[in-house]
Design a protein around this motif. Structure first.
Motif, PDB file in Angstrom:
ATOM      1  N   GLN A   1       0.812  -1.197   0.000  1.00  0.00           N
ATOM      2  CA  GLN A   1       0.000   0.000   0.000  1.00  0.00           C
ATOM      3  C   GLN A   1       0.856   1.261   0.000  1.00  0.00           C
ATOM      4  OE1 GLN A   1      -2.237  -0.915   3.519  1.00  0.00           O
ATOM      5  NE2 GLN A   1      -3.989  -1.613   2.344  1.00  0.00           N
ATOM      6  N   LEU A   2       2.085   1.150   0.501  1.00  0.00           N
ATOM      7  CA  LEU A   2       3.053   2.241   0.405  1.00  0.00           C
ATOM      8  C   LEU A   2       4.252   1.705  -0.365  1.00  0.00           C
ATOM      9  CD1 LEU A   2       2.998   3.708   4.028  1.00  0.00           C
ATOM     10  CD2 LEU A   2       1.799   4.571   2.011  1.00  0.00           C
ATOM     11  N   GLN A   3       4.534   2.324  -1.493  1.00  0.00           N
ATOM     12  CA  GLN A   3       5.617   1.861  -2.358  1.00  0.00           C
ATOM     13  C   GLN A   3       6.654   2.952  -2.485  1.00  0.00           C
ATOM     14  OE1 GLN A   3       5.689  -1.277  -3.856  1.00  0.00           O
ATOM     15  NE2 GLN A   3       7.745  -0.801  -4.579  1.00  0.00           N
ATOM     16  N   ALA A   4       7.815   2.730  -1.871  1.00  0.00           N
ATOM     17  CA  ALA A   4       8.906   3.702  -1.939  1.00  0.00           C
ATOM     18  C   ALA A   4       9.794   3.394  -3.133  1.00  0.00           C
ATOM     19  CB  ALA A   4       9.721   3.664  -0.653  1.00  0.00           C
ATOM     20  N   SER A   5      10.297   4.444  -3.748  1.00  0.00           N
ATOM     21  CA  SER A   5      11.191   4.284  -4.888  1.00  0.00           C
ATOM     22  C   SER A   5      12.088   5.508  -5.001  1.00  0.00           C
ATOM     23  CB  SER A   5      10.383   4.102  -6.176  1.00  0.00           C
ATOM     24  OG  SER A   5       9.595   5.248  -6.435  1.00  0.00           O
ATOM     25  N   SER A  23      -1.576   3.636  -1.918  1.00  0.00           N
ATOM     26  CA  SER A  23      -2.779   3.115  -2.559  1.00  0.00           C
ATOM     27  C   SER A  23      -3.567   2.278  -1.569  1.00  0.00           C
ATOM     28  CB  SER A  23      -2.407   2.261  -3.772  1.00  0.00           C
ATOM     29  OG  SER A  23      -1.640   1.146  -3.374  1.00  0.00           O
ATOM     30  N   GLY A  24      -4.842   2.134  -1.822  1.00  0.00           N
ATOM     31  CA  GLY A  24      -5.654   1.230  -1.039  1.00  0.00           C
ATOM     32  C   GLY A  24      -6.360   1.849   0.151  1.00  0.00           C
ATOM     33  N   ARG A  25      -5.926   2.999   0.590  1.00  0.00           N
ATOM     34  CA  ARG A  25      -6.582   3.659   1.724  1.00  0.00           C
ATOM     35  C   ARG A  25      -6.659   5.157   1.434  1.00  0.00           C
ATOM     36  NH1 ARG A  25      -7.207   1.049   6.554  1.00  0.00           N
ATOM     37  NH2 ARG A  25      -6.389  -1.090   6.601  1.00  0.00           N
ATOM     38  N   PHE A  27      -5.056   7.645   2.157  1.00  0.00           N
ATOM     39  CA  PHE A  27      -3.820   8.190   2.690  1.00  0.00           C
ATOM     40  C   PHE A  27      -3.727   9.697   2.538  1.00  0.00           C
ATOM     41  CE2 PHE A  27      -1.693   4.616   4.284  1.00  0.00           C
ATOM     42  CZ  PHE A  27      -1.874   3.524   3.438  1.00  0.00           C
ATOM     43  N   SER A  28      -4.591  10.259   1.721  1.00  0.00           N
ATOM     44  CA  SER A  28      -4.572  11.714   1.602  1.00  0.00           C
ATOM     45  C   SER A  28      -4.938  12.379   2.924  1.00  0.00           C
ATOM     46  CB  SER A  28      -5.523  12.162   0.492  1.00  0.00           C
ATOM     47  OG  SER A  28      -6.844  11.754   0.796  1.00  0.00           O
ATOM     48  N   ARG A  29      -5.551  11.612   3.831  1.00  0.00           N
ATOM     49  CA  ARG A  29      -5.911  12.145   5.136  1.00  0.00           C
ATOM     50  C   ARG A  29      -4.899  11.760   6.220  1.00  0.00           C
ATOM     51  NH1 ARG A  29      -9.564  16.056   5.377  1.00  0.00           N
ATOM     52  NH2 ARG A  29     -10.107  15.370   7.474  1.00  0.00           N
ATOM     53  N   TYR A  30      -3.814  11.129   5.834  1.00  0.00           N
ATOM     54  CA  TYR A  30      -2.792  10.675   6.771  1.00  0.00           C
ATOM     55  C   TYR A  30      -1.589  11.610   6.736  1.00  0.00           C
ATOM     56  CZ  TYR A  30      -4.979   6.027   7.238  1.00  0.00           C
ATOM     57  OH  TYR A  30      -5.834   4.984   7.503  1.00  0.00           O
ATOM     58  N   ALA A  97       0.669   7.931   9.139  1.00  0.00           N
ATOM     59  CA  ALA A  97       0.076   8.029  10.472  1.00  0.00           C
ATOM     60  C   ALA A  97      -1.351   8.541  10.351  1.00  0.00           C
ATOM     61  CB  ALA A  97       0.896   8.960  11.347  1.00  0.00           C
ATOM     62  N   GLU A  98      -2.298   7.754  10.839  1.00  0.00           N
ATOM     63  CA  GLU A  98      -3.699   8.158  10.772  1.00  0.00           C
ATOM     64  C   GLU A  98      -4.014   9.246  11.789  1.00  0.00           C
ATOM     65  OE1 GLU A  98      -8.152   6.148  10.582  1.00  0.00           O
ATOM     66  OE2 GLU A  98      -6.440   4.968  11.265  1.00  0.00           O
TER      67      GLU A  98
END
Length: 124
Positions: A1-5, A23-25, A27-30, A97-98
């Motif tokens: 869900q978090l892909q670092a590159s 992706s998948g959550r 995360f724009s609110r995290y 972080a939520e």
């Protein structure tokens, strides 16, 4: 869900830009952060940005050289690293972080989700 590159090998004084695609959550609110773990070292805080992007927090080692930013439309967080030093060599992890509290920005336990890490190597 978090892909670092974006990691790689760079000479001292050079620059890299890391990306963390979420992706998948929602995360724009995290709040989103970067940590790193050098050889034989504990994982340490690098930088964090709030969900709105209005506030950023940096470790002393990153201040003035690194810049964290986010593109909410792309659900991606960036870490622009300039003036790299050999001591910046580490695996860099992004985290989300939520429930974010600025006081705990540098605490690993404050983050709920972690990416797999990307290697940054700075040669002298």
């Amino acid at each position: 869900q978090l892909q670092a590159s974006g990691g790689g090998l760079v000479q001292a004084g050079g620059s890299l830009r890391l990306s963390c695609a979420a992706s998948g959550r929602a995360f724009s609110r995290y709040a989103m952060g970067w940590f790193r773990q050098g050889p034989g070292k504990e994982r340490e805080f690098v930088a964090t940005i709030t969900w709105s992007g209005s506030r950023t927090y940096y470790a002393d080692s990153a201040k003035g050289r690194f810049t964290i930013s986010r593109d909410k439309a792309k659900n991606t967080v960036y870490l622009q690293m300039n003036g790299l030093k050999p001591e910046d060599t580490a695996v860099y992890y992004c985290a989300a972080a939520e429930m974010f509290n600025a006081v705990d920005a540098g605490t690993r336990g404050s983050y709920d989700y972690w990416g797999q890490g990307t290697q940054v190597t700075v040669s002298s």
